[in-house]
Design an enzyme around this catalytic site. Sequence first.
Site, PDB file in Angstrom:
ATOM      1  N   HIS B  50      60.399  20.953  46.610  1.00  0.00           N
ATOM      2  CA  HIS B  50      60.683  21.998  47.435  1.00  0.00           C
ATOM      3  C   HIS B  50      61.339  21.901  48.502  1.00  0.00           C
ATOM      4  O   HIS B  50      62.326  22.744  49.076  1.00  0.00           O
ATOM      5  CB  HIS B  50      59.550  22.957  47.272  1.00  0.00           C
ATOM      6  CG  HIS B  50      59.688  24.275  48.092  1.00  0.00           C
ATOM      7  ND1 HIS B  50      59.996  25.392  47.219  1.00  0.00           N
ATOM      8  CD2 HIS B  50      59.510  25.072  49.214  1.00  0.00           C
ATOM      9  CE1 HIS B  50      60.038  26.430  47.834  1.00  0.00           C
ATOM     10  NE2 HIS B  50      59.797  26.000  49.401  1.00  0.00           N
ATOM     11  N   LYS B  92      70.505  34.351  53.206  1.00  0.00           N
ATOM     12  CA  LYS B  92      69.980  33.428  52.398  1.00  0.00           C
ATOM     13  C   LYS B  92      69.210  34.094  51.125  1.00  0.00           C
ATOM     14  O   LYS B  92      68.735  35.233  51.531  1.00  0.00           O
ATOM     15  CB  LYS B  92      69.238  32.377  53.040  1.00  0.00           C
ATOM     16  CG  LYS B  92      68.738  31.376  52.329  1.00  0.00           C
ATOM     17  CD  LYS B  92      67.916  30.347  53.051  1.00  0.00           C
ATOM     18  CE  LYS B  92      67.651  28.938  52.342  1.00  0.00           C
ATOM     19  NZ  LYS B  92      66.545  28.232  52.875  1.00  0.00           N
ATOM     20  N   HIS B  96      59.981  32.643  45.709  1.00  0.00           N
ATOM     21  CA  HIS B  96      58.561  32.688  45.767  1.00  0.00           C
ATOM     22  C   HIS B  96      57.987  32.511  44.447  1.00  0.00           C
ATOM     23  O   HIS B  96      57.031  33.698  44.257  1.00  0.00           O
ATOM     24  CB  HIS B  96      58.276  33.543  46.877  1.00  0.00           C
ATOM     25  CG  HIS B  96      57.200  32.891  48.095  1.00  0.00           C
ATOM     26  ND1 HIS B  96      56.373  33.356  48.504  1.00  0.00           N
ATOM     27  CD2 HIS B  96      57.378  31.664  48.427  1.00  0.00           C
ATOM     28  CE1 HIS B  96      55.701  32.660  49.390  1.00  0.00           C
ATOM     29  NE2 HIS B  96      56.342  31.549  49.574  1.00  0.00           N
ATOM     30  N   ARG B 117      62.404  35.631  57.881  1.00  0.00           N
ATOM     31  CA  ARG B 117      62.099  34.734  59.196  1.00  0.00           C
ATOM     32  C   ARG B 117      63.342  33.835  59.033  1.00  0.00           C
ATOM     33  O   ARG B 117      63.957  33.430  60.310  1.00  0.00           O
ATOM     34  CB  ARG B 117      61.107  33.972  59.112  1.00  0.00           C
ATOM     35  CG  ARG B 117      60.304  33.630  60.446  1.00  0.00           C
ATOM     36  CD  ARG B 117      58.656  33.595  60.084  1.00  0.00           C
ATOM     37  NE  ARG B 117      58.320  32.792  58.991  1.00  0.00           N
ATOM     38  CZ  ARG B 117      57.655  33.242  57.910  1.00  0.00           C
ATOM     39  NH1 ARG B 117      57.152  34.690  58.202  1.00  0.00           N
ATOM     40  NH2 ARG B 117      57.089  32.661  57.155  1.00  0.00           N
ATOM     41  N   ASP B 118      63.594  33.285  57.935  1.00  0.00           N
ATOM     42  CA  ASP B 118      64.932  32.588  57.908  1.00  0.00           C
ATOM     43  C   ASP B 118      66.293  33.233  58.596  1.00  0.00           C
ATOM     44  O   ASP B 118      67.011  32.225  59.153  1.00  0.00           O
ATOM     45  CB  ASP B 118      65.355  32.013  56.454  1.00  0.00           C
ATOM     46  CG  ASP B 118      64.420  30.949  55.694  1.00  0.00           C
ATOM     47  OD1 ASP B 118      63.952  30.159  56.570  1.00  0.00           O
ATOM     48  OD2 ASP B 118      64.205  30.897  54.668  1.00  0.00           O
ATOM     49  N   ASP B 269      61.734  28.015  61.837  1.00  0.00           N
ATOM     50  CA  ASP B 269      60.532  28.807  61.566  1.00  0.00           C
ATOM     51  C   ASP B 269      59.701  27.790  60.641  1.00  0.00           C
ATOM     52  O   ASP B 269      59.919  26.867  60.145  1.00  0.00           O
ATOM     53  CB  ASP B 269      60.941  30.063  60.570  1.00  0.00           C
ATOM     54  CG  ASP B 269      61.217  30.045  59.293  1.00  0.00           C
ATOM     55  OD1 ASP B 269      62.107  28.918  58.920  1.00  0.00           O
ATOM     56  OD2 ASP B 269      60.582  30.284  58.229  1.00  0.00           O
ATOM     57  N   GLY B 531      70.976  28.164  50.247  1.00  0.00           N
ATOM     58  CA  GLY B 531      70.644  28.415  48.966  1.00  0.00           C
ATOM     59  C   GLY B 531      69.131  27.861  48.891  1.00  0.00           C
ATOM     60  O   GLY B 531      68.747  27.312  49.812  1.00  0.00           O
TER      61      GLY B 531
END
Lengths: 225, 736
Positions: B50, B92, B96, B117-118, B269, B531
């Site tokens: 990940h 982006k 999840h 947040r990104d 973040d 991505g």
Amino acid sequence: MKSAVVVFPGLNRDRDMVTALEKIGGTPPVVVWHKDAELPDVDLIVIPGGFSYGDYLRAGAIAARSPMMDTIRERAEKGVHVLGVCNGFQILTEAGLLPGVLMRNASLKFVCKEVKLSVANANTPFSKEYASGQVFRCPIAHHDGNYFADAETLKSIEDNGQVVFRYAEDTNPNGSINDIAGITNAKGNVLGMMPHPENLIEPAHGGEDGRGIFAGLLGPVNTYG
Amino acid sequence: MTIPNEPQITPQLVADHGLKPEEYQKILDLIGREPSFTELGIFSAMWNEHCSYKSSKKWLKTLPTKGPRVLQGPGENAGVVDIGDGQAVVFKMESHNHPSFIEPYQGAATGVGGILRDVFTMGARPIAAMNALRFGEPDHEKTKHLVSGVVAGVGGYGNSFGVPTVGGEVQFDARYNGNILVNAFAAGLADADKIFLSEAKGVGLPVVYLGAKTGRDGVGGATMASAEFGDDIEEKRPTVQVGDPFTEKRLLEACLELMATGAVIAIQDMGAAGLTCSAVEMGAKGDLGVELNLDAVPVREENMTAYEMMLSESQERMLMVLHPEKEAEARAVFEKWELDFATVGKTTDDLRFRVLWQGTEVANLPIKELGDEAPEYDRPWVAPTVPAPIAPDAVPQMDVADAVLGLLNSANHSSRRWVYEQYDTLIQGNSLQTPGGDAGVVRVEGHPQKALAFSSDVNPRYCEADPYEGGKQAVAECWRNLIATGAEPLAATDNLNFGNPERPEIMGQIVHAIKGIGEACTALEFPIVSGNVSLYNETNGRGILPTPTIAGVGLIPDHKHMARKGFATEGDAILLIGAPEGWGTHLGQSAYLRDLHGRREGTAPHVDLDAEKATGHFVLSLIREGTATAVHDLSDGGLGLGLAEMAIAGKIGATIDAADGNPVAAFFGEDQNRYLVTVRAEDAEKVIASAPVSAVRIGKTGGESLKLGAARAISVADLAAAYEGWFPAFMGATIN
């Protein structure tokens, strides 16, 4: 007419409301943070929508107990106009400025869509731009908009003409008793409503049906631009 | 008080951390000693799939990521694209998947929180969100529960945070029974010259922790998300984080306020692998070391170990490097928003990642090797076997009107109103097109005419049959959907969801899909600027359909020239643009076959990228010059479903000529690069004559029913009832 938008943490339609007041009234409202020492001397106080304090207790319950709400209560008693939309409505009922409560939607789900409102009382500063019985479009977006009051309270607000807007044409989205979408206090200078007129004020929104509420409060209708 | 923190490192403990024996050996070689327990956790967090993209990096590098408008490509929290006038769009998409299957509400909610947040980490205010959701077959025992929880979670977070959800996808297929997909997209608006990055600069500067306190939630989440599911899945619930959109909203406002003061040098973040990943990334990118003092970290639980603090995935947290002279000003902003603000470390010049806890050093590792020099694999792969084309006489025949009604009332092609009415689609007052159209459209604040269009697309059936054509098609369909609103497609983000890359046939899917995506992006000048890769979407050895979701952003220079899919007026000519002779021919892997006949046969349709581009640019010109009165892209379900959707959206019927040849192929073939465009009847001949690609007048709008060739007419009301009926009936509730 001077206006102020009061912001509690977690409110999120404050910017929409500021835009609507500025586009329709011609001058931007004063934006007041809930901890600011002073609430300026204005003719209209607006509490916009959102999720104050996350609505982690009952919707609006925490903001309703803030010192700022004591100030707003005093101003309302002096006759200043107060408009609460969505979470603002919930805060006003929790603070006791308006009767009744807003429960979880009957569907138990958040719902965002367009509904129809009918004007139950056109003789208020908030509704005077509309005709009595007029039906207009308005968006909603809430999880806790199911208005309820006990029988005695309900009778008194109905008898006093405090019900200003009702969901019309079978569009009641949340189970509100008597299709109530917006009410005033007994004196008629405080209005709470669940729908979001600030999101239907220009052609790009697909209509301008919501302008009347602000136009009535702010005076002559300004051209948008 | 000292908490014992050093379990013995055993092969089992190493395996439990998702590290292979050879990876553990690499750790031993790298640091020349046995790692501490905390260090093992840090390696596990940084070297999992990940966070490290170790299986996919080699192939991701082949994607086109540059273009005249690209200000920031992959590698940061989000991509940044210039939209003129000094403004930029920051966006982006991120998955999840694993957490949403285990705990649908919180899994989906924190997916939304993470992607928002990104975006605001880069200095952008979020203006739009989308969600691409894929569930198991409708009658699987878990599906309703998962749909209900995921949709409520997406709404619960996004609505409270205050971003309009303007688009997305919801699909069902048995291949997602054990692994649903939740791909969350967010876009924000920023000044092009005020983009914030994660690269730390300067030695001895304070590393500041901001936002919510750290708890034990999500410890080991990224490692969990890098493994297959087995039968022990219920035990994994504690690895899912809990979202708090109220704190996120305050964090957004506080971050933007803080950025405006000029105090921020670098910001990252805390997402997957929390404090570990954010600190290592900031240091490694800036060629700096980082020293963290965990005793200064704000915690909301007692007796947390260094290991837990380093691996916690508590949400709504940020790490920043600040100008020391502005620290007081920065602290005041965070105190106003009642968020934690703590100096937890400093940048150093020794390229080490050092972690101090209760006066002892619990980790001391080389930062570059943890971060941007993490292991990379060239995993073995085999080229996918492409199925044989379906013979025309093997296609089951069906009445065209029945087929249209069947598709409209099916799990995969019915209205998603039940879903999107649980999302706030209007907040911020800029939504011009809300879900249900070809793409969501929002106005650009601060500019009188500009708008941005957003679409998310992939057809996993095509990708399964032919990952290369499927990858191309996902990009082309996204590009086409943006064009269909009148937008110039600018750039895209990819969210690549696949099974276990250690199996060569899955790795082959990944390699071929990326090749297809890359070719299409290059040909359509539609670069990938950000991505996410989600692998190991398998349960007990059975993988999902390969699902490389493509989410794209387009620019509408003047939203007066914006197209919608609903028929606009009666008597308009309906033009089919970009289609082969016979209107439709390709039924392999079609919705007609799968959703009406339960068959998955044939090849994926071929995308001719030159034709796609020529067709798209022509359609865009018709919208820009005001000739097109309605536009709809054709994809799943072909011409028949496309026409029905236009009739339902416009509440106007249409009469379509009889097609030459087989009506099933004509109306349900899924040939690519096609659009339906309506124009005023008097403009039709001129438009057809000027078309650089095939353009055929196939009928006209009007009346209260849709008549497809020789098939019986269906009233628009019946079409709408079929279309709107499936989802509420499935979920056992009315919309109200």
